[in-house]
Design an enzyme around this catalytic site. Structure first.
Site, PDB file in Angstrom:
ATOM      1  N   LYS A 183     -13.435 -10.070   2.114  1.00  0.00           N
ATOM      2  CA  LYS A 183     -14.819  -9.819   2.549  1.00  0.00           C
ATOM      3  C   LYS A 183     -15.786 -10.672   1.730  1.00  0.00           C
ATOM      4  O   LYS A 183     -16.726 -11.267   2.267  1.00  0.00           O
ATOM      5  CB  LYS A 183     -15.147  -8.327   2.424  1.00  0.00           C
ATOM      6  CG  LYS A 183     -14.350  -7.456   3.380  1.00  0.00           C
ATOM      7  CD  LYS A 183     -14.609  -7.815   4.840  1.00  0.00           C
ATOM      8  CE  LYS A 183     -13.713  -7.115   5.817  1.00  0.00           C
ATOM      9  NZ  LYS A 183     -13.794  -7.650   7.198  1.00  0.00           N
ATOM     10  N   SER A 190     -18.345  -5.367   3.782  1.00  0.00           N
ATOM     11  CA  SER A 190     -18.078  -4.020   3.277  1.00  0.00           C
ATOM     12  C   SER A 190     -18.807  -3.788   1.964  1.00  0.00           C
ATOM     13  O   SER A 190     -19.000  -4.717   1.175  1.00  0.00           O
ATOM     14  CB  SER A 190     -16.571  -3.886   3.054  1.00  0.00           C
ATOM     15  OG  SER A 190     -16.276  -2.743   2.298  1.00  0.00           O
ATOM     16  N   TYR A 227      -7.862  -7.399   0.132  1.00  0.00           N
ATOM     17  CA  TYR A 227      -8.727  -7.034   1.258  1.00  0.00           C
ATOM     18  C   TYR A 227     -10.194  -7.219   0.877  1.00  0.00           C
ATOM     19  O   TYR A 227     -10.967  -7.871   1.579  1.00  0.00           O
ATOM     20  CB  TYR A 227      -8.464  -5.577   1.690  1.00  0.00           C
ATOM     21  CG  TYR A 227      -9.608  -5.006   2.494  1.00  0.00           C
ATOM     22  CD1 TYR A 227      -9.783  -5.355   3.832  1.00  0.00           C
ATOM     23  CD2 TYR A 227     -10.558  -4.170   1.902  1.00  0.00           C
ATOM     24  CE1 TYR A 227     -10.865  -4.870   4.552  1.00  0.00           C
ATOM     25  CE2 TYR A 227     -11.636  -3.682   2.612  1.00  0.00           C
ATOM     26  CZ  TYR A 227     -11.792  -4.039   3.936  1.00  0.00           C
ATOM     27  OH  TYR A 227     -12.867  -3.566   4.632  1.00  0.00           O
TER      28      TYR A 227
HETATM   29  C1  UD1 Z   1     -11.803   2.047   1.638  1.00  0.00           C
HETATM   30  C2  UD1 Z   1     -11.910   0.681   1.079  1.00  0.00           C
HETATM   31  C3  UD1 Z   1     -13.097  -0.019   1.684  1.00  0.00           C
HETATM   32  C4  UD1 Z   1     -12.970  -0.022   3.186  1.00  0.00           C
HETATM   33  C5  UD1 Z   1     -12.872   1.417   3.648  1.00  0.00           C
HETATM   34  C6  UD1 Z   1     -12.710   1.523   5.145  1.00  0.00           C
HETATM   35  C7  UD1 Z   1     -11.682  -0.027  -1.275  1.00  0.00           C
HETATM   36  C8  UD1 Z   1     -11.657   0.461  -2.687  1.00  0.00           C
HETATM   37  N1  UD1 Z   1     -11.984   0.862  -0.357  1.00  0.00           N
HETATM   38  O1  UD1 Z   1     -12.954   2.763   1.192  1.00  0.00           O
HETATM   39  O2  UD1 Z   1     -13.202  -1.316   1.226  1.00  0.00           O
HETATM   40  O3  UD1 Z   1     -14.073  -0.641   3.738  1.00  0.00           O
HETATM   41  O4  UD1 Z   1     -11.755   2.030   3.029  1.00  0.00           O
HETATM   42  O5  UD1 Z   1     -11.425   1.240   5.562  1.00  0.00           O
HETATM   43  O6  UD1 Z   1     -11.418  -1.155  -1.042  1.00  0.00           O
HETATM   44  N2  UD1 Z   1      -9.526  10.190  -0.573  1.00  0.00           N
HETATM   45  C9  UD1 Z   1      -8.825  11.328  -0.934  1.00  0.00           C
HETATM   46  N3  UD1 Z   1      -7.658  11.594  -0.266  1.00  0.00           N
HETATM   47  C10 UD1 Z   1      -7.164  10.795   0.722  1.00  0.00           C
HETATM   48  C11 UD1 Z   1      -7.890   9.645   1.078  1.00  0.00           C
HETATM   49  C12 UD1 Z   1      -9.064   9.364   0.405  1.00  0.00           C
HETATM   50  O7  UD1 Z   1      -9.227  12.082  -1.817  1.00  0.00           O
HETATM   51  O8  UD1 Z   1      -6.082  11.092   1.259  1.00  0.00           O
HETATM   52  C13 UD1 Z   1     -10.800   9.897  -1.254  1.00  0.00           C
HETATM   53  C14 UD1 Z   1     -10.830   8.560  -1.940  1.00  0.00           C
HETATM   54  O9  UD1 Z   1     -10.378   8.670  -3.256  1.00  0.00           O
HETATM   55  C15 UD1 Z   1     -12.311   8.220  -1.860  1.00  0.00           C
HETATM   56  C16 UD1 Z   1     -12.772   8.879  -0.560  1.00  0.00           C
HETATM   57  O10 UD1 Z   1     -11.795   9.852  -0.261  1.00  0.00           O
HETATM   58  O11 UD1 Z   1     -13.015   8.808  -2.909  1.00  0.00           O
HETATM   59  C17 UD1 Z   1     -12.866   7.896   0.583  1.00  0.00           C
HETATM   60  O12 UD1 Z   1     -11.657   7.181   0.689  1.00  0.00           O
HETATM   61  P1  UD1 Z   1     -11.350   6.175   1.900  1.00  0.00           P
HETATM   62  O13 UD1 Z   1     -11.633   6.848   3.182  1.00  0.00           O
HETATM   63  O14 UD1 Z   1      -9.991   5.612   1.688  1.00  0.00           O
HETATM   64  O15 UD1 Z   1     -12.468   5.063   1.740  1.00  0.00           O
HETATM   65  P2  UD1 Z   1     -12.816   4.135   0.478  1.00  0.00           P
HETATM   66  O16 UD1 Z   1     -11.718   4.099  -0.492  1.00  0.00           O
HETATM   67  O17 UD1 Z   1     -14.169   4.528   0.013  1.00  0.00           O
END
Ligand code: UD1
Length: 338
Positions: free
Chosen positions: A156, A127, A152
């Site tokens: 990785k 990842s 998590y």
């Molecule tokens: C997360 C994990 C990553 C993993 C990936 C796939 C971390 C920090 N992140 O990535 O390792 O590979 O998931 O499962 O370990 N967001 C919102 N509202 C929400 C959900 C998300 O605003 O309800 C925003 C988050 O703040 C972020 C973006 O959307 O900026 C993407 O979030 P998300 O889909 O959870 O992925 P990551 O955090 O990038």
């Protein structure tokens, strides 16, 4: 190469199932093991409908050491694509032992059996989380691995290290694919992401909100140092991501790898903010999305998107889909869920 038998662990999961489809399309024989802990057996029917080939399936938990050893004795495998792992960041903070057992202990058993049975090639699901907040964007594979923010993420990093150590003393060759943010679904809408409970990731939360299953999407922070203040990620269509596995596998089978363990970023190279995602989703699907801005989520980085030069040049792979297609397919998939 066609005809090779490839073991896909976690092959009924989100990325695993899409990869099985691409493997079958390329003429590989696939055997799936999955413990069904985070998916449904019906995914096997979805795969079969798409390719007209039912892959061999063995329900197996990789923690069952003896069963895994018997499996390897009974099957002649030419390569392994290893997806089986737990992946919820928040849960890993609450229950680190579960993550070290599910993601690390199982990897060790898998590798031991690969070594004992002369299975020569491994593709590992890594990842972009290994980079943390990278100092330079877009992120190259040479960016330093930063201290993990969660168990998590740590699994990785440790996973990559364990595999690297093994390749130094063994004939096994391996490629770690460092995924950016996989989203979307197969255009047949027969397979896609099946989040259990309340989704933690952005896209399933968006689609469930649009479908009326969730009240409102929370946007985690609008005070980041990004063009619109919301965090930026590199969202990659899962079918593109699946295809990267085929390219990586072919590279190992043909002996084209330059070192015994290699690392590749798998992203589109384009960064999109949370507000970009919301806007594109609304536009391409012609649907309104209720959302509000809330505080930042702990552990989130500001911005992460890939430099894809190495994957483009060495793997001969490039993402073909953009955010629009991915968000369209994610919505079509949501519409099919009951
Ligand atoms: C997360 C994990 C990553 C993993 C990936 C796939 C971390 C920090 N992140 O990535 O390792 O590979 O998931 O499962 O370990 N967001 C919102 N509202 C929400 C959900 C998300 O605003 O309800 C925003 C988050 O703040 C972020 C973006 O959307 O900026 C993407 O979030 P998300 O889909 O959870 O992925 P990551 O955090 O990038």
């Amino acid at each position: 190469m066609k005809g090779n038998k490839i073991l896909v662990t976690g092959g009924l999961g989100f990325i695993g199932s899409h990869t099985v489809v691409e493997l079958q399309k390329e003429g590989y024989e696939v055997i799936i093991i999955d413990d069904l802990s985070n998916t449904r057996i019906e995914v096997l029917d979805g795969i079969t409908k798409i390719t007209n080939i039912r892959p061999e399936f063995v329900k197996l938990d990789l923690k069952e050491k003896e069963a895994v050893a018997s499996f390897f004795k009974e099957h002649k495998i030419d390569g392994v694509i290893h997806f089986a792992a737990s992946k919820a960041v928040g849960e890993s903070v609450e229950n680190p032992i579960k993550y070290y057992e599910n993601n690390i202990a199982t990897l060790v058993y898998l590798l031991k059996n690969m070594a004992d049975n002369n299975v020569p090639h491994l593709i590992f699901s890594s990842s972009c989380t290994v980079y943390g907040q990278a100092d330079e964007l877009p992120i190259t594979e040479n960016a330093p691995v930063k201290r993990a923010e969660s168990p998590y993420g740590n699994t990785k990093q440790i996973g990559e290290e364990i595999i690297h150590d093994l390749t130094k003393v063994n004939d096994i060759t391996a490629i770690a694919l460092r995924y950016f943010n996989p989203i979307g679904a197969h255009d047949s809408v027969l397979i896609g992401e099946l989040p259990l409970g309340v989704p933690q990731n952005l896209i399933p939360y968006v689609t469930q909100t649009a479908a009326g299953l969730r009240e409102e999407l929370s946007v985690f922070g609008d005070d980041y140092l990004t063009p619109d203040g919301t965090a930026v990620r590199d969202y990659i269509h899962v079918v593109d991501l699946a295809k990267a596995h085929i390219c990586a596998l072919q590279r190992l089978l043909e002996g084209k790898n330059k070192t015994k363990m290699e690392y590749f970023n798998v992203g589109t190279g384009t960064g999109s903010s949370v507000l970009d995602v919301i806007n594109v989703f609304q536009k391409v699907n012609d649907i309104a999305l209720k959302y509000k801005i809330v505080d930042r989520r702990e552990g989130d980085v500001t911005s992460a998107y890939a430099n894809t030069k190495l994957a483009n040049e060495e793997l001969g792979w490039k993402a073909e889909f953009g955010l629009e297609e991915a968000l369209r397919s994610a919505w079509q998939w949501q519409l099919k869920q009951v």
